[in-house]
Design a protein around this motif. Structure first.
Motif, PDB file in Angstrom:
ATOM      1  N   MET A  27       0.857  -1.210   0.000  1.00  0.00           N
ATOM      2  CA  MET A  27       0.000   0.000   0.000  1.00  0.00           C
ATOM      3  C   MET A  27       0.886   1.251   0.000  1.00  0.00           C
ATOM      4  N   ALA A  28       0.652   2.123  -0.953  1.00  0.00           N
ATOM      5  CA  ALA A  28       1.439   3.354  -1.033  1.00  0.00           C
ATOM      6  C   ALA A  28       1.022   4.310   0.091  1.00  0.00           C
ATOM      7  N   TYR A  29       1.984   5.064   0.575  1.00  0.00           N
ATOM      8  CA  TYR A  29       1.706   6.030   1.639  1.00  0.00           C
ATOM      9  C   TYR A  29       0.927   7.219   1.083  1.00  0.00           C
ATOM     10  N   ASP A  30      -0.133   7.608   1.789  1.00  0.00           N
ATOM     11  CA  ASP A  30      -0.971   8.749   1.386  1.00  0.00           C
ATOM     12  C   ASP A  30      -0.520   9.985   2.171  1.00  0.00           C
ATOM     13  N   ASN A  31       0.114  10.915   1.468  1.00  0.00           N
ATOM     14  CA  ASN A  31       0.639  12.112   2.143  1.00  0.00           C
ATOM     15  C   ASN A  31      -0.447  13.007   2.725  1.00  0.00           C
ATOM     16  N   ASP A  32      -1.703  12.751   2.362  1.00  0.00           N
ATOM     17  CA  ASP A  32      -2.801  13.574   2.857  1.00  0.00           C
ATOM     18  C   ASP A  32      -3.527  12.948   4.036  1.00  0.00           C
ATOM     19  N   ASN A  33      -2.996  11.823   4.581  1.00  0.00           N
ATOM     20  CA  ASN A  33      -3.685  11.250   5.740  1.00  0.00           C
ATOM     21  C   ASN A  33      -3.561  12.208   6.933  1.00  0.00           C
ATOM     22  N   ILE A  34      -4.500  12.052   7.868  1.00  0.00           N
ATOM     23  CA  ILE A  34      -4.627  13.052   8.938  1.00  0.00           C
ATOM     24  C   ILE A  34      -3.387  13.145   9.823  1.00  0.00           C
ATOM     25  N   PHE A  35      -2.685  12.034  10.025  1.00  0.00           N
ATOM     26  CA  PHE A  35      -1.495  12.095  10.880  1.00  0.00           C
ATOM     27  C   PHE A  35      -0.321  12.739  10.135  1.00  0.00           C
ATOM     28  N   ALA A  36      -0.280  12.593   8.817  1.00  0.00           N
ATOM     29  CA  ALA A  36       0.727  13.322   8.035  1.00  0.00           C
ATOM     30  C   ALA A  36       0.487  14.828   8.180  1.00  0.00           C
ATOM     31  N   LYS A  37      -0.778  15.220   8.180  1.00  0.00           N
ATOM     32  CA  LYS A  37      -1.099  16.650   8.344  1.00  0.00           C
ATOM     33  C   LYS A  37      -0.722  17.142   9.741  1.00  0.00           C
ATOM     34  N   ILE A  38      -0.941  16.292  10.750  1.00  0.00           N
ATOM     35  CA  ILE A  38      -0.526  16.663  12.114  1.00  0.00           C
ATOM     36  C   ILE A  38       0.997  16.822  12.154  1.00  0.00           C
ATOM     37  N   LEU A  39       1.721  15.871  11.556  1.00  0.00           N
ATOM     38  CA  LEU A  39       3.196  15.957  11.567  1.00  0.00           C
ATOM     39  C   LEU A  39       3.684  17.226  10.877  1.00  0.00           C
ATOM     40  N   ARG A  40       2.981  17.660   9.824  1.00  0.00           N
ATOM     41  CA  ARG A  40       3.388  18.886   9.109  1.00  0.00           C
ATOM     42  C   ARG A  40       2.893  20.152   9.800  1.00  0.00           C
ATOM     43  N   GLY A  41       2.124  19.980  10.882  1.00  0.00           N
ATOM     44  CA  GLY A  41       1.612  21.144  11.607  1.00  0.00           C
ATOM     45  C   GLY A  41       0.432  21.802  10.922  1.00  0.00           C
ATOM     46  N   GLU A  42      -0.193  21.096   9.991  1.00  0.00           N
ATOM     47  CA  GLU A  42      -1.325  21.676   9.258  1.00  0.00           C
ATOM     48  C   GLU A  42      -2.626  21.597  10.045  1.00  0.00           C
ATOM     49  N   ILE A  43      -2.713  20.613  10.947  1.00  0.00           N
ATOM     50  CA  ILE A  43      -3.835  20.564  11.885  1.00  0.00           C
ATOM     51  C   ILE A  43      -3.267  20.327  13.276  1.00  0.00           C
ATOM     52  N   PRO A  44      -3.978  20.823  14.299  1.00  0.00           N
ATOM     53  CA  PRO A  44      -3.424  20.755  15.657  1.00  0.00           C
ATOM     54  C   PRO A  44      -3.571  19.372  16.272  1.00  0.00           C
ATOM     55  N   CYS A  45      -2.808  19.138  17.340  1.00  0.00           N
ATOM     56  CA  CYS A  45      -2.997  17.929  18.145  1.00  0.00           C
ATOM     57  C   CYS A  45      -2.692  18.297  19.586  1.00  0.00           C
ATOM     58  N   ASP A  46      -3.169  17.453  20.487  1.00  0.00           N
ATOM     59  CA  ASP A  46      -2.913  17.638  21.921  1.00  0.00           C
ATOM     60  C   ASP A  46      -1.650  16.844  22.253  1.00  0.00           C
ATOM     61  N   LYS A  47      -0.518  17.471  22.005  1.00  0.00           N
ATOM     62  CA  LYS A  47       0.776  16.780  22.076  1.00  0.00           C
ATOM     63  C   LYS A  47       1.174  16.447  23.507  1.00  0.00           C
ATOM     64  N   VAL A  48       1.687  15.238  23.701  1.00  0.00           N
ATOM     65  CA  VAL A  48       2.224  14.871  25.016  1.00  0.00           C
ATOM     66  C   VAL A  48       3.720  14.576  24.954  1.00  0.00           C
ATOM     67  N   PHE A  49       4.255  14.352  23.746  1.00  0.00           N
ATOM     68  CA  PHE A  49       5.675  14.006  23.637  1.00  0.00           C
ATOM     69  C   PHE A  49       6.111  14.200  22.190  1.00  0.00           C
ATOM     70  N   GLU A  50       7.365  14.633  22.031  1.00  0.00           N
ATOM     71  CA  GLU A  50       7.943  14.695  20.690  1.00  0.00           C
ATOM     72  C   GLU A  50       9.455  14.577  20.803  1.00  0.00           C
ATOM     73  N   ASP A  51      10.044  13.794  19.921  1.00  0.00           N
ATOM     74  CA  ASP A  51      11.494  13.785  19.776  1.00  0.00           C
ATOM     75  C   ASP A  51      11.825  13.597  18.303  1.00  0.00           C
ATOM     76  N   GLU A  52      13.059  13.230  18.018  1.00  0.00           N
ATOM     77  CA  GLU A  52      13.522  13.123  16.633  1.00  0.00           C
ATOM     78  C   GLU A  52      12.717  12.103  15.828  1.00  0.00           C
ATOM     79  N   HIS A  53      12.290  11.044  16.497  1.00  0.00           N
ATOM     80  CA  HIS A  53      11.696   9.918  15.775  1.00  0.00           C
ATOM     81  C   HIS A  53      10.200   9.764  15.929  1.00  0.00           C
TER      82      HIS A  53
END
Ligand code: AMP
Length: 122
Positions: free
Chosen positions: A1-27
């Protein structure tokens, strides 16, 4: 299955939609599930573009895989749920009802979570 760059978590990673973040690092990025199924329900996602565990385990680098798994553990420790216990779960593909095609590990905690999975004979 090819990766869909428009999936909602891709948008969260790009900062296009917000999330209630609890942790972030390099990976990895971890944020609260928008529709919690337990008193504590957090999703941990790798920063790389991987559809599911099959894709990640086959294509991810050793550093990405180690970093992601370490992040899952760190999130649990930082949330203070290790002693009481917690459940990690990753849905992969149609039979598992995976809704978002970017690998994510659910962390559930905050109550007795019951049996692991409905018995297939039920
Ligand atoms: P799955 O069925 O394993 O693919 O789970 C997808 C999860 O993503 C569900 O628990 C949803 O509630 C959650 N979800 C969907 N959109 C968002 C969002 N924008 N922020 C946080 N969680 C989300």
């Amino acid at each position: 299955m090819a990766y869909d760059n428009d999936n909602i978590f891709a948008k969260i990673l790009r900062g296009e939609i917000p999330c209630d973040k609890v942790f972030e690092d390099e990976h990895a990025l971890a944020f609260r599930d928008i529709n919690p199924q337990a008193p504590l329900h957090v999703l941990v996602i790798p920063k790389g573009a991987y559809v599911n565990m099959d894709d990640f385990s086959a294509q991810g680098s050793d550093a990405e895989i180690a970093g992601f798994i370490r992040a899952v553990g760190q999130v649990a420790r930082e949330l203070g749920i290790v002693d009481a216990g917690f459940r990690t779960l990753a849905n992969n593909g149609p039979d598992a009802h995976q809704e978002v095609p970017h690998l994510h590990v659910h962390i559930f905690a905050g109550r007795d979570l019951g049996r692991m999975i409905k018995n297939f004979k039920d």
